[in-house]
Write a protein that holds these residues in place. Structure first.
Motif, PDB file in Angstrom:
ATOM      1  N   LYS A 214      63.286  29.745   6.370  1.00 56.28           N
ATOM      2  CA  LYS A 214      63.096  30.646   5.335  1.00 56.28           C
ATOM      3  C   LYS A 214      63.840  32.241   5.761  1.00 56.28           C
ATOM      4  N   SER A 215      64.129  32.289   7.070  1.00 58.80           N
ATOM      5  CA  SER A 215      64.890  33.370   7.344  1.00 58.80           C
ATOM      6  C   SER A 215      66.581  33.619   6.758  1.00 58.80           C
ATOM      7  N   ASP A 216      66.895  32.076   6.785  1.00 57.77           N
ATOM      8  CA  ASP A 216      68.225  32.117   6.316  1.00 57.77           C
ATOM      9  C   ASP A 216      68.427  32.453   4.895  1.00 57.77           C
ATOM     10  N   ILE A 217      67.123  32.270   4.021  1.00 55.41           N
ATOM     11  CA  ILE A 217      66.908  32.750   2.574  1.00 55.41           C
ATOM     12  C   ILE A 217      67.016  33.948   2.635  1.00 55.41           C
ATOM     13  N   TRP A 218      66.283  34.878   3.483  1.00 50.75           N
ATOM     14  CA  TRP A 218      66.220  36.269   3.802  1.00 50.75           C
ATOM     15  C   TRP A 218      67.698  36.763   3.397  1.00 50.75           C
ATOM     16  N   SER A 219      68.463  36.181   4.338  1.00 49.30           N
ATOM     17  CA  SER A 219      69.880  36.749   4.868  1.00 49.30           C
ATOM     18  C   SER A 219      70.760  36.585   3.573  1.00 49.30           C
ATOM     19  N   LEU A 220      70.511  35.145   2.984  1.00 49.10           N
ATOM     20  CA  LEU A 220      71.009  34.909   1.700  1.00 49.10           C
ATOM     21  C   LEU A 220      70.795  36.008   0.768  1.00 49.10           C
ATOM     22  N   GLY A 221      69.562  36.515   0.684  1.00 44.70           N
ATOM     23  CA  GLY A 221      69.357  37.583  -0.372  1.00 44.70           C
ATOM     24  C   GLY A 221      69.925  38.926  -0.268  1.00 44.70           C
ATOM     25  N   TRP A 222      70.246  39.197   1.278  1.00 48.95           N
ATOM     26  CA  TRP A 222      71.236  40.311   1.241  1.00 48.95           C
ATOM     27  C   TRP A 222      72.715  40.195   0.884  1.00 48.95           C
ATOM     28  N   LEU A 223      72.913  38.683   1.243  1.00 51.40           N
ATOM     29  CA  LEU A 223      74.260  38.389   0.852  1.00 51.40           C
ATOM     30  C   LEU A 223      74.553  38.618  -0.851  1.00 51.40           C
ATOM     31  N   LEU A 224      73.582  38.089  -1.595  1.00 46.54           N
ATOM     32  CA  LEU A 224      73.732  38.109  -2.869  1.00 46.54           C
ATOM     33  C   LEU A 224      73.618  39.659  -3.316  1.00 46.54           C
ATOM     34  N   HIS A 225      72.926  40.529  -2.437  1.00 47.73           N
ATOM     35  CA  HIS A 225      72.978  42.001  -3.000  1.00 47.73           C
ATOM     36  C   HIS A 225      74.321  42.522  -2.817  1.00 47.73           C
ATOM     37  N   ASP A 226      74.794  42.239  -1.549  1.00 50.23           N
ATOM     38  CA  ASP A 226      76.331  42.470  -1.328  1.00 50.23           C
ATOM     39  C   ASP A 226      77.239  42.084  -2.313  1.00 50.23           C
ATOM     40  N   LEU A 227      77.270  40.969  -2.838  1.00 47.68           N
ATOM     41  CA  LEU A 227      78.140  40.554  -3.674  1.00 47.68           C
ATOM     42  C   LEU A 227      77.948  41.163  -5.064  1.00 47.68           C
ATOM     43  N   CYS A 228      76.799  41.597  -5.649  1.00 50.35           N
ATOM     44  CA  CYS A 228      76.450  42.202  -6.813  1.00 50.35           C
ATOM     45  C   CYS A 228      76.840  43.692  -6.504  1.00 50.35           C
ATOM     46  N   MET A 229      76.975  44.404  -5.554  1.00 54.32           N
ATOM     47  CA  MET A 229      76.896  45.768  -5.314  1.00 54.32           C
ATOM     48  C   MET A 229      78.314  46.152  -4.765  1.00 54.32           C
ATOM     49  N   LEU A 230      79.062  45.035  -4.015  1.00 52.26           N
ATOM     50  CA  LEU A 230      80.315  45.025  -3.513  1.00 52.26           C
ATOM     51  C   LEU A 230      80.049  45.907  -2.036  1.00 52.26           C
ATOM     52  N   ASP A 231      78.966  46.126  -1.640  1.00 51.31           N
ATOM     53  CA  ASP A 231      78.516  46.649  -0.283  1.00 51.31           C
ATOM     54  C   ASP A 231      79.091  45.871   0.954  1.00 51.31           C
ATOM     55  N   VAL A 232      80.059  46.184   1.628  1.00 48.10           N
ATOM     56  CA  VAL A 232      80.608  45.499   2.974  1.00 48.10           C
ATOM     57  C   VAL A 232      80.241  45.990   4.044  1.00 48.10           C
ATOM     58  N   TRP A 233      79.410  45.678   4.980  1.00 50.73           N
ATOM     59  CA  TRP A 233      78.772  46.183   6.081  1.00 50.73           C
ATOM     60  C   TRP A 233      79.217  45.643   7.386  1.00 50.73           C
ATOM     61  N   VAL A 234      79.614  46.362   8.399  1.00 58.68           N
ATOM     62  CA  VAL A 234      79.374  46.034   9.833  1.00 58.68           C
ATOM     63  C   VAL A 234      78.305  46.404  10.453  1.00 58.68           C
ATOM     64  N   SER A 235      77.608  45.481  11.278  1.00 61.94           N
ATOM     65  CA  SER A 235      76.550  45.855  12.078  1.00 61.94           C
ATOM     66  C   SER A 235      76.327  45.235  13.517  1.00 61.94           C
ATOM     67  N   ILE A 236      75.509  46.019  14.246  1.00 62.10           N
ATOM     68  CA  ILE A 236      75.283  45.563  15.642  1.00 62.10           C
ATOM     69  C   ILE A 236      74.745  44.198  15.695  1.00 62.10           C
ATOM     70  N   TYR A 237      74.929  43.433  16.845  1.00 55.09           N
ATOM     71  CA  TYR A 237      74.369  42.248  16.858  1.00 55.09           C
ATOM     72  C   TYR A 237      73.434  42.009  17.924  1.00 55.09           C
ATOM     73  N   PHE A 238      72.423  41.694  17.814  1.00 55.63           N
ATOM     74  CA  PHE A 238      71.088  41.414  18.780  1.00 55.63           C
ATOM     75  C   PHE A 238      71.117  40.049  19.117  1.00 55.63           C
ATOM     76  N   PHE A 239      71.212  39.886  20.623  1.00 55.28           N
ATOM     77  CA  PHE A 239      71.234  38.575  21.359  1.00 55.28           C
ATOM     78  C   PHE A 239      70.271  38.632  22.403  1.00 55.28           C
ATOM     79  N   SER A 240      69.151  38.029  22.398  1.00 56.57           N
ATOM     80  CA  SER A 240      68.013  38.182  23.286  1.00 56.57           C
ATOM     81  C   SER A 240      67.618  36.755  23.373  1.00 56.57           C
ATOM     82  N   GLN A 241      66.681  36.329  24.634  1.00 54.85           N
ATOM     83  CA  GLN A 241      66.104  35.106  24.766  1.00 54.85           C
ATOM     84  C   GLN A 241      64.649  35.470  24.227  1.00 54.85           C
TER      85      GLN A 241
END
Length: 241
Positions: A214-241
């Protein structure tokens, strides 16, 4: 929102024009040994380089050269290879081969070359003209959904859905790629516990270290928002165990 910033036209142009051949002789030698000729560098990150190559028949492929001297990093790359080997679907980037240069501490992953580039670059170009037509967005969205359905039925979480990881073929078909953050679950009710991915796109439960498909679907929702609004973002990555 201070952790995020839009990819400016200047930075996008700089990235797109940086095709320098600053590739070591060792990398060139290894690729040549396996039958690949370097055409140009496609991109460079902290863990490696993406290179456009041709095989002996002149067919184009992308090679991801990953640094693997660190034990944890090596394990991550090997897991990505193992996941890629199991995938065979029209809307997922096709795995071709992989090989290791143990002496130099590098792993090479050979994959399908998507001539259309990634969605982030296409969105940047589109911003200069107008918004995408609704039917175009739906056309891409359906294909991404089919790719995710295929992955989730095989208990594979992508965990890094964003425009930069969605590629287009020459015929404008979607190819979902970059499985460096992916995880294969052993059973349907299992949860992933690590925090990975571009933080603009990750769902709230990721930060609670208990997430599933379901977390992939959340990310897909943001991607859909980006495609509609043409917002392109760069963001920091989090990597932790």
């Amino acid at each position: 929102m201070d952790q995020y910033h839009r990819l400016s036209d200047a930075s996008a142009d700089s990235s797109a024009s940086d095709h320098s051949m600053n590739i070591s002789a060792g990398v060139i030698k290894v690729l040549k040994k396996h039958g690949y000729t370097i055409k140009k560098e496609l991109g460079r990150g902290g863990s490696g380089i993406a290179i456009l190559v041709e095989d002996t028949e002149g067919d184009p492929f992308v090679v991801k050269q990953m640094n693997s001297r660190d034990g944890e990093e090596l394990d991550t790359v090997k897991k990505e290879v193992e996941i890629l080997k199991t995938l065979n679907f029209g809307y997922v980037v096709t795995y071709v081969d992989s090989f290791e240069d143990k002496e130099a501490g590098r792993i090479y992953i050979v994959m399908e070359f998507c001539e259309g580039g990634d969605l982030s670059k296409i969105m940047e170009t589109q911003k200069k003209e107008s918004f995408f037509e609704e039917k175009q967005i739906l056309y891409w969205l359906v294909q991404i959904c089919l790719a995710l359905q295929y992955l989730h039925e095989r208990r594979v979480l992508h965990r890094d859905i964003k425009p930069q990881n969605v590629f287009l073929t020459e015929d404008d078909y979607i190819s979902l790629g970059d499985f460096g953050c992916s995880k294969a679950l052993e059973r349907d009710d299992e949860y992933a516990c690590s925090v990975v991915g571009a933080n603009l796109y990750v769902s709230p439960e990721v930060y609670e270290k208990k997430h599933n498909s379901k977390s992939d679907i959340w990310s897909l929702g943001w991607l859909l928002h980006d495609l509609c609004m043409l917002d392109v973002w760069v963001s920091i990555y989090f990597f932790s165990q």
